[in-house]
Design a protein around this motif. Structure first.
Motif, PDB file in Angstrom:
ATOM      1  N   SER A 158       9.713   6.236  -5.606  1.00 30.91           N
ATOM      2  CA  SER A 158       9.746   4.809  -5.906  1.00 30.91           C
ATOM      3  C   SER A 158      10.737   4.149  -4.961  1.00 30.91           C
ATOM      4  O   SER A 158      11.741   4.751  -4.561  1.00 30.91           O
ATOM      5  CB  SER A 158      10.096   4.549  -7.366  1.00 30.91           C
ATOM      6  N   PHE A 159      10.411   2.923  -4.581  1.00 29.60           N
ATOM      7  CA  PHE A 159      11.205   2.171  -3.612  1.00 29.60           C
ATOM      8  C   PHE A 159      11.761   0.922  -4.278  1.00 29.60           C
ATOM      9  O   PHE A 159      11.033   0.234  -4.993  1.00 29.60           O
ATOM     10  CB  PHE A 159      10.330   1.727  -2.435  1.00 29.60           C
ATOM     11  N   ASP A 160      13.004   0.613  -4.005  1.00 35.43           N
ATOM     12  CA  ASP A 160      13.591  -0.640  -4.446  1.00 35.43           C
ATOM     13  C   ASP A 160      14.099  -1.356  -3.206  1.00 35.43           C
ATOM     14  O   ASP A 160      14.905  -0.797  -2.452  1.00 35.43           O
ATOM     15  CB  ASP A 160      14.738  -0.383  -5.431  1.00 35.43           C
TER      16      ASP A 160
ATOM     17  N   ALA B 150       0.836  -1.203   0.000  1.00 40.05           N
ATOM     18  CA  ALA B 150       0.000   0.000   0.000  1.00 40.05           C
ATOM     19  C   ALA B 150       0.871   1.254   0.000  1.00 40.05           C
ATOM     20  O   ALA B 150       0.542   2.244  -0.661  1.00 40.05           O
ATOM     21  CB  ALA B 150      -0.936   0.004   1.205  1.00 40.05           C
ATOM     22  N   LEU B 151       1.999   1.217   0.720  1.00 40.29           N
ATOM     23  CA  LEU B 151       2.916   2.364   0.718  1.00 40.29           C
ATOM     24  C   LEU B 151       3.411   2.642  -0.699  1.00 40.29           C
ATOM     25  O   LEU B 151       3.419   3.792  -1.147  1.00 40.29           O
ATOM     26  CB  LEU B 151       4.101   2.108   1.658  1.00 40.29           C
ATOM     27  N   GLN B 152       3.808   1.593  -1.401  1.00 36.93           N
ATOM     28  CA  GLN B 152       4.268   1.795  -2.779  1.00 36.93           C
ATOM     29  C   GLN B 152       3.163   2.380  -3.650  1.00 36.93           C
ATOM     30  O   GLN B 152       3.417   3.245  -4.487  1.00 36.93           O
ATOM     31  CB  GLN B 152       4.781   0.477  -3.358  1.00 36.93           C
ATOM     32  N   GLU B 153       1.931   1.918  -3.429  1.00 38.50           N
ATOM     33  CA  GLU B 153       0.798   2.400  -4.223  1.00 38.50           C
ATOM     34  C   GLU B 153       0.499   3.881  -3.942  1.00 38.50           C
ATOM     35  O   GLU B 153       0.302   4.660  -4.870  1.00 38.50           O
ATOM     36  CB  GLU B 153      -0.434   1.537  -3.926  1.00 38.50           C
ATOM     37  N   VAL B 154       0.466   4.271  -2.656  1.00 41.39           N
ATOM     38  CA  VAL B 154       0.119   5.662  -2.345  1.00 41.39           C
ATOM     39  C   VAL B 154       1.241   6.631  -2.702  1.00 41.39           C
ATOM     40  O   VAL B 154       0.995   7.823  -2.841  1.00 41.39           O
ATOM     41  CB  VAL B 154      -0.320   5.861  -0.865  1.00 41.39           C
TER      42      VAL B 154
ATOM     43  N   LYS C 254      14.761  -4.041  10.041  1.00 41.51           N
ATOM     44  CA  LYS C 254      15.797  -3.110   9.607  1.00 41.51           C
ATOM     45  C   LYS C 254      15.904  -3.258   8.101  1.00 41.51           C
ATOM     46  O   LYS C 254      16.282  -4.315   7.600  1.00 41.51           O
ATOM     47  CB  LYS C 254      17.126  -3.412  10.296  1.00 41.51           C
ATOM     48  N   LEU C 255      15.534  -2.197   7.402  1.00 49.18           N
ATOM     49  CA  LEU C 255      15.502  -2.227   5.946  1.00 49.18           C
ATOM     50  C   LEU C 255      16.563  -1.302   5.375  1.00 49.18           C
ATOM     51  O   LEU C 255      16.711  -0.166   5.829  1.00 49.18           O
ATOM     52  CB  LEU C 255      14.128  -1.775   5.439  1.00 49.18           C
ATOM     53  N   ASN C 256      17.279  -1.787   4.405  1.00 42.89           N
ATOM     54  CA  ASN C 256      18.199  -0.959   3.627  1.00 42.89           C
ATOM     55  C   ASN C 256      17.685  -0.990   2.200  1.00 42.89           C
ATOM     56  O   ASN C 256      17.801  -2.009   1.514  1.00 42.89           O
ATOM     57  CB  ASN C 256      19.631  -1.484   3.732  1.00 42.89           C
ATOM     58  N   ILE C 257      17.075   0.115   1.798  1.00 39.83           N
ATOM     59  CA  ILE C 257      16.408   0.179   0.501  1.00 39.83           C
ATOM     60  C   ILE C 257      17.010   1.302  -0.333  1.00 39.83           C
ATOM     61  O   ILE C 257      17.911   2.024   0.116  1.00 39.83           O
ATOM     62  CB  ILE C 257      14.887   0.379   0.685  1.00 39.83           C
ATOM     63  N   GLN C 258      16.493   1.450  -1.527  1.00 36.98           N
ATOM     64  CA  GLN C 258      16.842   2.550  -2.416  1.00 36.98           C
ATOM     65  C   GLN C 258      15.573   3.346  -2.690  1.00 36.98           C
ATOM     66  O   GLN C 258      14.511   2.752  -2.902  1.00 36.98           O
ATOM     67  CB  GLN C 258      17.413   2.026  -3.742  1.00 36.98           C
ATOM     68  N   VAL C 259      15.678   4.679  -2.683  1.00 37.43           N
ATOM     69  CA  VAL C 259      14.538   5.532  -3.005  1.00 37.43           C
ATOM     70  C   VAL C 259      14.909   6.444  -4.164  1.00 37.43           C
ATOM     71  O   VAL C 259      16.056   6.863  -4.299  1.00 37.43           O
ATOM     72  CB  VAL C 259      14.075   6.383  -1.790  1.00 37.43           C
TER      73      VAL C 259
ATOM     74  N   SER D 287      18.636   6.856  -7.723  1.00 38.19           N
ATOM     75  CA  SER D 287      18.300   6.179  -6.473  1.00 38.19           C
ATOM     76  C   SER D 287      19.320   6.501  -5.401  1.00 38.19           C
ATOM     77  O   SER D 287      20.505   6.633  -5.680  1.00 38.19           O
ATOM     78  CB  SER D 287      18.257   4.664  -6.689  1.00 38.19           C
ATOM     79  N   GLN D 288      18.828   6.636  -4.178  1.00 36.88           N
ATOM     80  CA  GLN D 288      19.663   6.941  -3.023  1.00 36.88           C
ATOM     81  C   GLN D 288      19.454   5.868  -1.964  1.00 36.88           C
ATOM     82  O   GLN D 288      18.332   5.397  -1.774  1.00 36.88           O
ATOM     83  CB  GLN D 288      19.259   8.298  -2.420  1.00 36.88           C
ATOM     84  N   PRO D 289      20.514   5.510  -1.240  1.00 34.12           N
ATOM     85  CA  PRO D 289      20.322   4.554  -0.149  1.00 34.12           C
ATOM     86  C   PRO D 289      19.512   5.176   0.982  1.00 34.12           C
ATOM     87  O   PRO D 289      19.652   6.367   1.282  1.00 34.12           O
ATOM     88  CB  PRO D 289      21.739   4.219   0.315  1.00 34.12           C
ATOM     89  N   TYR D 290      18.647   4.370   1.589  1.00 33.33           N
ATOM     90  CA  TYR D 290      17.788   4.831   2.662  1.00 33.33           C
ATOM     91  C   TYR D 290      17.603   3.684   3.646  1.00 33.33           C
ATOM     92  O   TYR D 290      17.341   2.545   3.236  1.00 33.33           O
ATOM     93  CB  TYR D 290      16.435   5.280   2.094  1.00 33.33           C
ATOM     94  N   ALA D 291      17.751   3.960   4.932  1.00 30.88           N
ATOM     95  CA  ALA D 291      17.643   2.942   5.979  1.00 30.88           C
ATOM     96  C   ALA D 291      16.427   3.224   6.850  1.00 30.88           C
ATOM     97  O   ALA D 291      16.192   4.365   7.250  1.00 30.88           O
ATOM     98  CB  ALA D 291      18.905   2.918   6.830  1.00 30.88           C
ATOM     99  N   ILE D 292      15.681   2.169   7.141  1.00 27.59           N
ATOM    100  CA  ILE D 292      14.501   2.266   7.996  1.00 27.59           C
ATOM    101  C   ILE D 292      14.615   1.204   9.087  1.00 27.59           C
ATOM    102  O   ILE D 292      14.852   0.035   8.786  1.00 27.59           O
ATOM    103  CB  ILE D 292      13.193   2.009   7.211  1.00 27.59           C
TER     104      ILE D 292
END
Length: 150
Positions: free
Chosen positions: A36-38, A26-30, A50-55, A63-68
């Motif tokens: 955009s998230f990878d 749902a987050l990706q949809e809204v 603990k997520l290490n994603i790209q936004v 794309s930039q690294p992003y940690a949650i």
């Protein structure tokens, strides 16, 4: 440090809103067309993730690294707290709560941001970002084509 606090009301039961608000799909949809998230997992948020994603902003910027880190995802109290950083942000502390109101439910976002001298810019961005989630979330929950901002 800058702070953003927003409230949005929905004509659905709190548990229904909570389920959508804590779902990565749902987050990706809204956020479609805005961020955009990878690397986001499937399913819902869970305490301790603990997520290490790209936004990528607007799907056009690099794309930039992003940690949650999900500090708390309490299904009973309907509170989600995360600490995030990356893409120019030193600290992005997000608290999301869902509460019952007459006729439905209220989603409250509170974000504490530290991005050094760029903090005012990121506060404006956060205000835009979290307001932009309301209409698509409303459509997901009710099928409505327009909604009243809370």
């Amino acid at each position: 440090m800058g702070t953003v606090a927003l409230e949005h009301d929905y004509p659905v039961e709190p548990r229904e809103l909570w389920a959508i608000a804590t779902d990565y799909g749902a987050l990706q949809e809204v956020m479609k067309g805005i961020v955009s998230f990878d690397g986001l997992p499937e399913g819902r948020t869970e305490t301790g993730q603990k997520l290490n994603i790209q936004v990528s902003l607007f799907g056009r910027l690099p794309s930039q690294p992003y940690a949650i880190e999900v500090i708390e995802c309490d299904d009973e109290a309907m509170i989600l707290r995360s600490n995030e950083k990356g893409a120019g942000v030193k600290s992005w502390q997000h608290t999301l709560t869902v509460t019952s109101i007459p006729g439905g439910s209220r989603l409250t976002d509170r974000i504490e941001i530290d991005a050094g001298f760029l903090t005012p810019f990121f506060v404006m961005w956060a205000r835009y970002l979290y307001k932009a989630r309301h209409e698509p979330r409303m459509r997901m929950l009710t099928g409505a084509t327009s909604a009243v901002q809370g």
